[in-house]
Design an enzyme around this catalytic site. Structure first.
Site, short mmCIF file in Angstrom:
data_model
loop_
_atom_site.label_atom_id
_atom_site.label_comp_id
_atom_site.label_asym_id
_atom_site.label_seq_id
_atom_site.Cartn_x
_atom_site.Cartn_y
_atom_site.Cartn_z
N LYS A 1 -1.31 -1.15 -4.18
CA LYS A 1 -2.27 -0.05 -4.20
C LYS A 1 -1.45 1.22 -4.26
O LYS A 1 -0.71 1.56 -3.33
CB LYS A 1 -3.16 -0.05 -2.96
CG LYS A 1 -4.12 1.14 -2.92
CD LYS A 1 -4.86 1.26 -1.60
CE LYS A 1 -5.74 2.53 -1.63
NZ LYS A 1 -6.35 2.82 -0.32
N TYR B 1 0.87 -1.18 0.00
CA TYR B 1 0.00 0.00 0.00
C TYR B 1 0.90 1.23 0.00
O TYR B 1 1.47 1.60 1.02
CB TYR B 1 -0.90 -0.05 1.24
CG TYR B 1 -1.88 1.09 1.43
CD1 TYR B 1 -2.07 2.08 0.47
CD2 TYR B 1 -2.66 1.15 2.59
CE1 TYR B 1 -2.97 3.10 0.66
CE2 TYR B 1 -3.57 2.17 2.79
CZ TYR B 1 -3.72 3.14 1.83
OH TYR B 1 -4.62 4.17 2.03
N ASP C 1 -8.86 8.50 -6.90
CA ASP C 1 -10.11 8.28 -7.64
C ASP C 1 -10.32 9.29 -8.77
O ASP C 1 -10.79 8.91 -9.85
CB ASP C 1 -11.30 8.34 -6.67
CG ASP C 1 -11.17 7.37 -5.52
OD1 ASP C 1 -10.09 6.77 -5.35
OD2 ASP C 1 -12.14 7.22 -4.76
N GLU C 2 -9.96 10.54 -8.51
CA GLU C 2 -10.23 11.59 -9.50
C GLU C 2 -9.28 11.54 -10.69
O GLU C 2 -9.47 12.27 -11.67
CB GLU C 2 -10.16 12.97 -8.83
CG GLU C 2 -8.83 13.33 -8.23
CD GLU C 2 -8.68 12.90 -6.78
OE1 GLU C 2 -7.87 13.52 -6.08
OE2 GLU C 2 -9.38 11.94 -6.36
N VAL D 1 -8.54 1.11 -6.03
CA VAL D 1 -9.03 1.05 -4.65
C VAL D 1 -9.32 2.47 -4.22
O VAL D 1 -8.44 3.34 -4.30
CB VAL D 1 -7.98 0.44 -3.70
CG1 VAL D 1 -8.55 0.34 -2.28
CG2 VAL D 1 -7.50 -0.91 -4.18
N SER E 1 -1.43 4.93 -4.14
CA SER E 1 -2.20 6.12 -3.76
C SER E 1 -1.29 7.35 -3.79
O SER E 1 -0.90 7.89 -2.77
CB SER E 1 -2.82 5.94 -2.38
OG SER E 1 -3.78 4.91 -2.40
N GLY F 1 -5.05 4.45 -6.65
CA GLY F 1 -5.75 4.89 -5.45
C GLY F 1 -6.10 6.35 -5.40
O GLY F 1 -6.44 6.86 -4.32
#
Length: 319
Positions: free
Chosen positions: A173, A143, A201-202, A216, A175, A199
């Site tokens: 993941k 992560y 989203d936008e 995710v 992010s 990770g």
């Protein structure tokens, strides 16, 4: 080598941990939550006890109970339940990994320890290796979230030769907004069947172009249906429609970010949209204001992201 029933791909909801007004975990709604994700949002994979789930604000006992509830309630309904088992203590992380294996989770993920930090790749890999070894039958995911951990080791560097050290490694993941780093993770590992789960989203559409195999995120709890429409458009190479879906999602996220957007506000929005009471966050986070929830509701209605029935007035009261 660990081999999941099928590759983790598509949307993965970063689950919220429902709580009572007194800050205790509200296990009673998790079954309803599973059904909502599957039947309303079309999301059949979950990432439990991560940032959105306030995992690091929960006790080890609570994390185990939450994980077990998701595995139990998700059986025969969810495709994969991945448990985040990262902790500042190696022993606690190993304990959580062993528990995830015992209850039948489909994979484990680990964040970099962020108080006494690993300052180079070897130190980080050694930590991850020890956690993965505690659950040798489970697929292992890293992560990567440097903005929160302060661990700036590039994911591209970490992935170089990682399966030689961690045979169960199946993906990460990612992010972070560094699409150069993400792109090189994909480009330099094309011969491996890693799951590249984005990770942010936008920015998901950009990551799909770069080779993301899934995502995710917290917004898939309540914008999963809309995001799935974007994925479907991308798959059929209707890039204009895919871009329109991404822009619509961005308009909402841009709006709430300007108001102040985090775990507290995610709980309020999920309560509003689903009607399932998510409750307040645990201290030191503070409950989202009624003003925020009212504004978020108005924005969702104006964007026509959700059907009218998704935003019943009763849901607002529950938040």
């Amino acid at each position: 080598m660990a081999s999941p029933k099928k590759k983790l791909q598509g949307l993965v909801a970063a689950t919220i941990t429902p709580m009572t007004e007194h800050g205790e975990i509200n296990f009673s709604v998790i079954g309803q939550y599973v059904d909502y994700l599957v039947e309303v949002q079309g999301v059949k994979n979950v990432f439990v006890n991560g940032t959105t789930g306030e995992g690091l604000s929960l006790s080890i006992s609570e994390r185990c109970q939450v994980a077990e509830e998701w595995v139990t309630k998700g059986r025969n309904k969810l495709d994969q339940v991945v448990i985040h088992v990262g902790a500042l203590s190696l022993k606690e992380s190993q304990e959580l990994a062993q528990h995830a294996a015992k209850i039948g989770a489909d994979g484990i993920a680990v964040i970099a320890p962020f108080f006494l930090k690993p300052w180079n790749k070897d130190n980080l890999v050694n930590f991850l290796k020890e956690v993965a070894a505690a659950a040798p039958a489970l697929p292992f995911y890293y992560y990567h979230i440097p903005a929160l951990t302060g661990v700036k080791i590039r994911a591209e560097e970490l992935l170089d030769g990682i399966q030689d050290k961690i045979p169960t490694f199946q993906g990460l993941k990612f992010s972070d907004t560094d699409l150069l780093d993400f792109g090189q993770c994909v480009d330099q590992n094309q011969q491996r069947q890693f799951a590249f789960l984005f990770g942010v989203d936008e920015q998901l559409l950009s990551a799909l172009v770069m080779g993301a195999t899934g995502a995710v995120g917290s917004t898939y709890n309540y914008l999963g249906r809309k995001t799935n429409q974007m994925l479907e458009a991308f798959e059929r190479k209707d890039f204009s429609s895919a871009l329109n879906h991404q822009f619509c999602i961005q308009r909402f996220i841009n709006f709430v970010v300007k108001l102040g957007f985090g775990v507290s506000q995610t709980k309020a929005i999920m309560t509003l949209v689903s009607g399932i009471p998510m409750g307040p966050p645990r201290l030191p986070l503070q409950k989202a204001s009624r003003e925020f929830t009212d504004n978020a509701k108005a924005k969702l209605k104006s964007l026509d992201v959700l059907s009218f029935t998704d935003l019943k007035d009763g849901n607002l009261e529950a938040s």
